[in-house]
Design an enzyme around this catalytic site. Structure first.
Site, PDB file in Angstrom:
ATOM      1  N   LYS A 114      19.940  22.894  -0.089  1.00  0.00           N
ATOM      2  CA  LYS A 114      18.624  22.107   0.680  1.00  0.00           C
ATOM      3  C   LYS A 114      18.616  21.741   2.477  1.00  0.00           C
ATOM      4  O   LYS A 114      17.996  22.138   3.101  1.00  0.00           O
ATOM      5  CB  LYS A 114      18.601  20.289  -0.382  1.00  0.00           C
ATOM      6  CG  LYS A 114      17.756  20.075   0.830  1.00  0.00           C
ATOM      7  CD  LYS A 114      17.076  18.655   0.278  1.00  0.00           C
ATOM      8  CE  LYS A 114      17.918  17.645   0.566  1.00  0.00           C
ATOM      9  NZ  LYS A 114      17.359  16.764   2.086  1.00  0.00           N
ATOM     10  N   ASN A 115      19.556  21.402   2.345  1.00  0.00           N
ATOM     11  CA  ASN A 115      19.990  21.022   4.042  1.00  0.00           C
ATOM     12  C   ASN A 115      20.090  22.615   4.759  1.00  0.00           C
ATOM     13  O   ASN A 115      19.632  21.682   5.791  1.00  0.00           O
ATOM     14  CB  ASN A 115      20.996  20.064   3.896  1.00  0.00           C
ATOM     15  CG  ASN A 115      20.926  18.399   3.868  1.00  0.00           C
ATOM     16  OD1 ASN A 115      19.715  18.545   2.999  1.00  0.00           O
ATOM     17  ND2 ASN A 115      21.829  17.945   3.190  1.00  0.00           N
TER      18      ASN A 115
ATOM     19  N   CYS B   5      14.047   5.236   6.595  1.00  0.00           N
ATOM     20  CA  CYS B   5      14.708   4.961   5.627  1.00  0.00           C
ATOM     21  C   CYS B   5      15.057   3.870   4.881  1.00  0.00           C
ATOM     22  O   CYS B   5      16.022   3.395   5.095  1.00  0.00           O
ATOM     23  CB  CYS B   5      14.696   6.611   4.490  1.00  0.00           C
ATOM     24  SG  CYS B   5      17.045   7.177   4.926  1.00  0.00           S
TER      25      CYS B   5
ATOM     26  N   ARG C  90      17.282   5.649  11.226  1.00  0.00           N
ATOM     27  CA  ARG C  90      17.474   7.344  11.343  1.00  0.00           C
ATOM     28  C   ARG C  90      17.110   7.194  12.522  1.00  0.00           C
ATOM     29  O   ARG C  90      15.618   7.933  13.330  1.00  0.00           O
ATOM     30  CB  ARG C  90      16.209   8.290  10.311  1.00  0.00           C
ATOM     31  CG  ARG C  90      17.196   7.506   9.029  1.00  0.00           C
ATOM     32  CD  ARG C  90      18.779   8.008   8.324  1.00  0.00           C
ATOM     33  NE  ARG C  90      18.314   9.486   8.357  1.00  0.00           N
ATOM     34  CZ  ARG C  90      18.706  10.386   7.616  1.00  0.00           C
ATOM     35  NH1 ARG C  90      18.238   9.698   6.604  1.00  0.00           N
ATOM     36  NH2 ARG C  90      19.592  11.786   7.779  1.00  0.00           N
TER      37      ARG C  90
ATOM     38  N   ASP D 193      26.634  12.585   1.995  1.00  0.00           N
ATOM     39  CA  ASP D 193      26.041  12.316   0.900  1.00  0.00           C
ATOM     40  C   ASP D 193      26.570  12.972  -0.199  1.00  0.00           C
ATOM     41  O   ASP D 193      26.041  12.498  -1.653  1.00  0.00           O
ATOM     42  CB  ASP D 193      25.735  13.872   0.807  1.00  0.00           C
ATOM     43  CG  ASP D 193      24.737  14.218   2.626  1.00  0.00           C
ATOM     44  OD1 ASP D 193      24.276  15.429   3.165  1.00  0.00           O
ATOM     45  OD2 ASP D 193      24.348  13.063   2.795  1.00  0.00           O
TER      46      ASP D 193
ATOM     47  N   ARG E 211      13.404  15.418  -5.254  1.00  0.00           N
ATOM     48  CA  ARG E 211      13.479  16.274  -2.945  1.00  0.00           C
ATOM     49  C   ARG E 211      14.557  17.284  -2.615  1.00  0.00           C
ATOM     50  O   ARG E 211      14.248  18.255  -2.421  1.00  0.00           O
ATOM     51  CB  ARG E 211      14.166  15.277  -2.027  1.00  0.00           C
ATOM     52  CG  ARG E 211      12.844  14.065  -1.980  1.00  0.00           C
ATOM     53  CD  ARG E 211      13.031  12.698  -0.906  1.00  0.00           C
ATOM     54  NE  ARG E 211      12.715  13.809   0.110  1.00  0.00           N
ATOM     55  CZ  ARG E 211      12.485  12.994   1.569  1.00  0.00           C
ATOM     56  NH1 ARG E 211      11.892  11.795   0.858  1.00  0.00           N
ATOM     57  NH2 ARG E 211      12.303  13.728   2.094  1.00  0.00           N
TER      58      ARG E 211
END
Ligand code: EPZ
Length: 425
Positions: A22-23, A115, A120, A310, A402
């Site tokens: 995803k990233n 978030c 952020r 993460d 997500r």
């Protein structure tokens, strides 16, 4: 809102394929804005974050086609205004700024919200673009970026108080590829996803050297062409399932389509905690199983190649039932401990203070209804639910959707007893 019922206590077994990252996908999709030629990108995971990015690209005027994991994008006739209603849903939208200002000379992107993992800021993104000549204004919650007098390559140090910035490095790199002269990014992020973006850009005709080191040099070119690229595997999804193998299987589980060189942090810590991690010859497949005498250990997150922020929530879930004391410090997002309160509701013994969590391993966790709060915290709750005997109900499943492609199907494939309850709202 969907919820996941995890009927825990069974032992996982078998093998799954890990999805594309995803990233890595998010900045690569944004980089399609840099050319009017078609780009084809394979192994883009079907998760809500990549769907949001494709919605933004369509709203900017791109032609977008998607079938299974392949995405085709042509950014022939685009405009520079990214729509607030989509941008507000996903912080990574901010990485359309660099490509838009490089291709069109201006960009208007709403300021991303914060978030739960912490504030952020985007000051480093703006510092990088300003350094090569962009003018920045804010108006009505939007950032307006204009290259009034064109862009010019410069040397920029992007280090912030928490170290390098991944998407900030991406944004400047994407702007610099079409900027006259040479741009040098000092204190660049070295994450594999930054390297994948550089590889994608170079395959379009960019001239980038040093991606994967702290110093990236970009020689500007006048235009970029189309390309065909396959995204790297998702190392965080892989790491998450590696933890599942260590804490909820007897014989171990196997993860295919991984890259051993991108899993060093998680591998080292699983072995230090007493578990068994075996890669195949080319490092594309890994089997993880629990050791006989697991023990708690300490983790301090750091920019790549350090232990990834993460992955700390998932390891915290594992340490909750690991004998001994474990200390997890997150130097990148010091508030990233939302999962700890929910794990405590399941019987974990965790004290969170000032950017660290101290975990005293307990014998077992007990099932409970818990609330997902952010992507990786939710993954930690799924891992805890797999371990706890009984049914754990995980609410607000959209957080997981997500970034984890078909997580329920993958868990079922590993023998887990999970049920997705479709919510009405
Ligand atoms: C990327 O976010 C990842 N997201 C995050 O993964 C990951 O946690 C993070 O990098 C760190 O590895 C994507 O790639 C889409 P940063 P990014 O800029 O680039 C501070 C997930 O779970 N900072 O590297 O937004 C920031 O506050 C997500 O998949 C500034 O101070 O993170 C943080 O403390 C969550 N000013 C540190 O730098 C800035 O302008 C690193 O943030 C930018 C960042």
């Amino acid at each position: 809102m969907d919820k996941l019922l995890v009927h825990g206590g069974t032992s996982l077994a078998g093998a799954i394929n890990i999805s594309g990252s995803k990233n890595a996908s998010l900045p690569i999709l944004a980089a399609a804005l840099l050319t009017d030629q078609q780009v084809i990108i394979e192994r883009v995971p079907d998760v809500s974050d990549t769907n949001y990015m494709l919605q933004i690209l369509s709203a900017l005027g791109c032609e977008v086609e998607r079938y299974s994991g392949t995405v085709k994008i042509t950014a022939a006739n685009i405009h520079p205004e990214a729509p607030y209603e989509i941008v507000r849903k996903m912080r990574a939208s901010i990485c359309v700024m660099g490509p838009l200002v490089a291709r069109l000379g201006r960009a208007s992107v709403s300021i991303p919200g914060g978030c739960v993992i912490g504030d952020r800021p985007i000051d480093l993104h703006l510092k990088g673009l300003q350094a090569i000549g962009a003018h920045i204004d804010t108006e009505g919650g939007n950032i307006l970026i204009e290259a009034k007098d064109g862009l010019k390559g410069r040397e920029v140090d992007l280090r912030g108080r928490h170290g390098p910035t991944v998407l900030g490095t991406d944004n400047l790199m994407m702007a610099a590829v079409l900027t006259e002269g040479t741009t040098i990014i000092e204190s660049a992020a070295c994450e594999p996803e930054v390297v994948d973006l550089a590889d994608f850009l170079n395959s379009m005709g960019a001239k980038i050297e040093g991606a994967g080191t702290r110093r990236i040099t970009i020689e500007g070119v006048t235009s970029l062409g189309g390309t065909h690229h396959t995204v790297i595997p998702d190392r965080i999804e892989a790491g998450t399932f590696m933890v599942a193998g260590a804490m909820s299987s007897e014989s171990g589980i196997t993860l295919n389509r991984v890259r051993q060189d991108q899993l060093v942090g998680a591998t080292e810590k699983l072995i230090e905690a007493g578990h068994l991690v075996n890669f195949n010859d080319d490092g594309s497949s890994v089997t993880v199983s629990p050791g006989d005498t697991p023990q708690g250990c300490s983790i301090t997150t750091a920019p790549h190649p350090g232990f990834p922020t993460d992955m700390q929530a998932q390891f915290t879930a594992m340490f909750a039932t690991t004998p001994g004391i474990s200390v997890i410090e997150d130097t990148i997002f010091p508030q990233r401990f939302m999962h700890c309160a929910e794990l405590t509701r399941m019987g974990a013994d965790i004290n969170v203070d000032n950017g660290s969590a101290v975990v005293h391993g307990v014998k077992e966790l007990s099932p409970a209804p818990v609330m997902a709060s952010d992507l990786r915290a939710s993954a930690a709750l799924v891992l805890a639910g797999l371990r706890a005997k009984g049914t754990t109900e995980i609410n607000r499943l959209y957080h997981i959707d997500r970034g984890y492609e078909m997580i329920d199907e993958k868990l079922l494939q590993l023998g887990a007893k999970v049920e997705r309850m479709r919510g009405s709202a």
